[in-house]
Scaffold this motif. Structure first.
Motif, short mmCIF file in Angstrom:
data_model
loop_
_atom_site.label_atom_id
_atom_site.label_comp_id
_atom_site.label_asym_id
_atom_site.label_seq_id
_atom_site.Cartn_x
_atom_site.Cartn_y
_atom_site.Cartn_z
N GLY A 16 0.83 -1.21 0.00
CA GLY A 16 0.00 0.00 0.00
C GLY A 16 0.86 1.25 0.00
O GLY A 16 0.57 2.22 0.70
N GLY A 17 1.91 1.24 -0.82
CA GLY A 17 2.88 2.35 -0.80
C GLY A 17 2.54 3.49 -1.74
O GLY A 17 3.31 4.44 -1.86
N SER A 18 1.40 3.42 -2.42
CA SER A 18 1.12 4.41 -3.46
C SER A 18 0.68 5.76 -2.92
O SER A 18 0.83 6.78 -3.59
N ARG A 19 0.07 5.76 -1.75
CA ARG A 19 -0.46 7.04 -1.23
C ARG A 19 -0.51 7.01 0.30
O ARG A 19 -0.20 5.99 0.91
N GLY A 20 -0.90 8.16 0.88
CA GLY A 20 -1.11 8.23 2.32
C GLY A 20 0.14 7.88 3.12
O GLY A 20 1.26 8.28 2.81
N ILE A 21 -0.08 7.09 4.17
CA ILE A 21 1.01 6.72 5.08
C ILE A 21 2.07 5.90 4.35
O ILE A 21 3.28 6.11 4.54
N GLY A 22 1.63 4.98 3.49
CA GLY A 22 2.58 4.12 2.76
C GLY A 22 3.53 4.93 1.90
O GLY A 22 4.72 4.63 1.80
N ARG A 23 2.99 5.97 1.28
CA ARG A 23 3.81 6.85 0.43
C ARG A 23 4.94 7.48 1.25
O ARG A 23 6.11 7.48 0.85
N ALA A 24 4.56 8.03 2.43
CA ALA A 24 5.56 8.69 3.29
C ALA A 24 6.60 7.68 3.77
O ALA A 24 7.79 8.00 3.90
N ILE A 25 6.16 6.44 4.02
CA ILE A 25 7.11 5.39 4.47
C ILE A 25 8.10 5.07 3.34
O ILE A 25 9.30 4.93 3.58
N CYS A 26 7.59 4.96 2.10
CA CYS A 26 8.48 4.68 0.96
C CYS A 26 9.55 5.77 0.84
O CYS A 26 10.74 5.47 0.66
N ILE A 27 9.12 7.02 0.94
CA ILE A 27 10.06 8.15 0.79
C ILE A 27 11.09 8.14 1.92
O ILE A 27 12.30 8.30 1.69
N LYS A 28 10.63 7.87 3.14
CA LYS A 28 11.54 7.84 4.29
C LYS A 28 12.58 6.72 4.13
O LYS A 28 13.79 6.94 4.32
N LEU A 29 12.10 5.51 3.80
CA LEU A 29 13.03 4.37 3.68
C LEU A 29 14.02 4.59 2.54
O LEU A 29 15.20 4.22 2.65
N ALA A 30 13.56 5.22 1.45
CA ALA A 30 14.48 5.52 0.34
C ALA A 30 15.55 6.51 0.80
O ALA A 30 16.73 6.37 0.46
N ARG A 31 15.14 7.49 1.60
CA ARG A 31 16.13 8.48 2.11
C ARG A 31 17.14 7.83 3.04
O ARG A 31 18.27 8.30 3.16
N LEU A 32 16.71 6.74 3.71
CA LEU A 32 17.65 6.03 4.58
C LEU A 32 18.54 5.07 3.79
O LEU A 32 19.35 4.35 4.36
N GLY A 33 18.33 5.03 2.47
CA GLY A 33 19.24 4.26 1.61
C GLY A 33 18.70 2.94 1.10
O GLY A 33 19.39 2.24 0.37
N ARG A 216 -3.47 18.46 17.01
CA ARG A 216 -3.56 18.36 15.54
C ARG A 216 -3.68 16.89 15.16
O ARG A 216 -3.33 16.00 15.94
N MET A 217 -4.20 16.68 13.94
CA MET A 217 -4.16 15.32 13.40
C MET A 217 -2.70 15.00 13.05
O MET A 217 -1.89 15.90 12.87
N GLY A 218 -2.42 13.70 12.97
CA GLY A 218 -1.06 13.32 12.61
C GLY A 218 -0.83 13.48 11.11
O GLY A 218 -1.77 13.58 10.32
N ARG A 219 0.44 13.53 10.75
CA ARG A 219 0.83 13.57 9.33
C ARG A 219 1.44 12.22 8.96
O ARG A 219 2.07 11.57 9.81
N PRO A 220 1.32 11.81 7.71
CA PRO A 220 1.94 10.54 7.30
C PRO A 220 3.42 10.47 7.69
O PRO A 220 3.92 9.41 8.07
N GLU A 221 4.10 11.63 7.67
CA GLU A 221 5.54 11.65 8.00
C GLU A 221 5.78 11.30 9.48
O GLU A 221 6.84 10.77 9.82
N ASP A 222 4.79 11.59 10.36
CA ASP A 222 4.94 11.20 11.77
C ASP A 222 5.05 9.69 11.90
O ASP A 222 5.79 9.17 12.75
N ILE A 223 4.29 8.98 11.08
CA ILE A 223 4.32 7.51 11.12
C ILE A 223 5.60 7.00 10.45
O ILE A 223 6.25 6.07 10.94
N ALA A 224 5.97 7.64 9.35
CA ALA A 224 7.18 7.21 8.62
C ALA A 224 8.43 7.32 9.50
O ALA A 224 9.34 6.48 9.41
#
Ligand code: NDP
Length: 252
Positions: A16-33, A216-224
């Motif tokens: 489920g990496g296409s949008r929402g929380i999954g999207r932010a997780i994909c971007i975070k993990l890619a930044r970690l290499g 505030r509501m959480g942001r996908p990046e908070d979960i990532a």
């Protein structure tokens, strides 16, 4: 790449990496290499946007479409990814849906569809990666639960059962594989700004907001961020844990 490369050389599958929380997780993990394999079913055009963002940032990713509810499709796709990319080190079980309805009106289809994606989907993907992780003697299994799995919620008996179920699943898997360098944890978000919560009526959103101490509501990046930590070497002694990321809405 901004956050260091502490996971360089690792392969990560994010369902489920296409949008929402999954999207932010994909971007975070890619930044970690990590080399990120982005899964979804219908949203492949949307996932292309995530791929472009990761590539533009100097990261590496590929699309890995399959339906997590389909055991054969999940194992075929994951096994071929392991062959093609040389292993799998991190699995993030993020794909999830809601079918909210009061129990008195809930149809068996509403129950089964939510359980088949949110819980059986976690089994299907974890089962497909576990032998490769055992051989590697290193692995991170991170499943996205929900505050609702701990608190319950009106109209979400199916969803709450699926999210509570994945906590028991994770704690059992954690015990089974701990001696092989594999950790299994749950990140349990509160209410996060994504397509899933955009559907909620404004009145309900205001009510929910009034119960969140952080205000505030959480942001996908908070979960990532939480997922990035649990995926890292720094979290090698954290396993069988449910990490609540909810702005204080629920304190376990
Ligand atoms: P979204 O609805 O924004 O995204 C859901 C993702 O799951 C999409 O990428 C979708 O892709 C994918 N997906 C759905 N069904 C399948 C399937 N059968 N196989 C593979 N992929 C699938 O959800 P969120 O980002 O809000 O939620 C992500 C996770 O976080 C879920 O597990 C959710 O339960 C959990 N969560 C969310 C909260 C929130 O407030 N948003 C709070 C607590 C937990 P596509 O449709 O293209 O296949």
């Amino acid at each position: 790449m901004s956050s260091g490369q502490e996971l360089k050389g690792k392969i990560a599958i994010v369902t489920g990496g296409s949008r929402g929380i999954g999207r932010a997780i994909c971007i975070k993990l890619a930044r970690l290499g990590t080399h990120v394999l982005i899964n979804c079913v219908k949203g492949q055009a949307v996932a292309q946007g995530v791929m472009d963002e990761i590539s533009g940032d100097g990261g590496v990713c590929n699309l890995l479409p399959f339906d997590v509810a389909d055991p054969e499709a999940s194992s075929n796709a994951i096994e071929s990814a392991i062959r093609d990319y040389g292993g799998v080190h991190i699995l993030v079980n993020n794909a999830g849906i809601t079918r909210d309805v009061l129990l008195a009106r809930m149809k068996i289809e509403d129950w089964e569809r939510v359980l088949s994606i949110n819980l059986t989907g976690v089994f299907n993907c974890t089962h497909a990666v576990i032998k490769a992780m055992l051989r590697q003697r290193w692995g991170r299994i991170i499943s996205i639960g929900s505050v609702v799995g701990a608190m319950g919620n009106i109209g979400q008996a199916n969803y709450a059962a699926s999210k509570a179920g994945l906590e028991g699943f994770t704690k059992s898997v954690a015990r089974e594989v701990a001696s092989r360098g594999i950790t299994a944890n749950v990140v349990a978000p509160g209410f996060i700004e994504t397509g899933m919560t955009a559907r909620l009526p404004e009145k309900l959103k205001r009510q929910l907001l009034s119960q969140i101490p952080v205000g505030r509501m959480g942001r996908p990046e908070d979960i990532a961020e939480a997922v990035g930590f649990l995926a890292s070497e720094r979290a090698s002694y954290v396993t069988g844990h449910v990490l609540h990321v909810n702005g204080g809405l629920f304190c376990d």
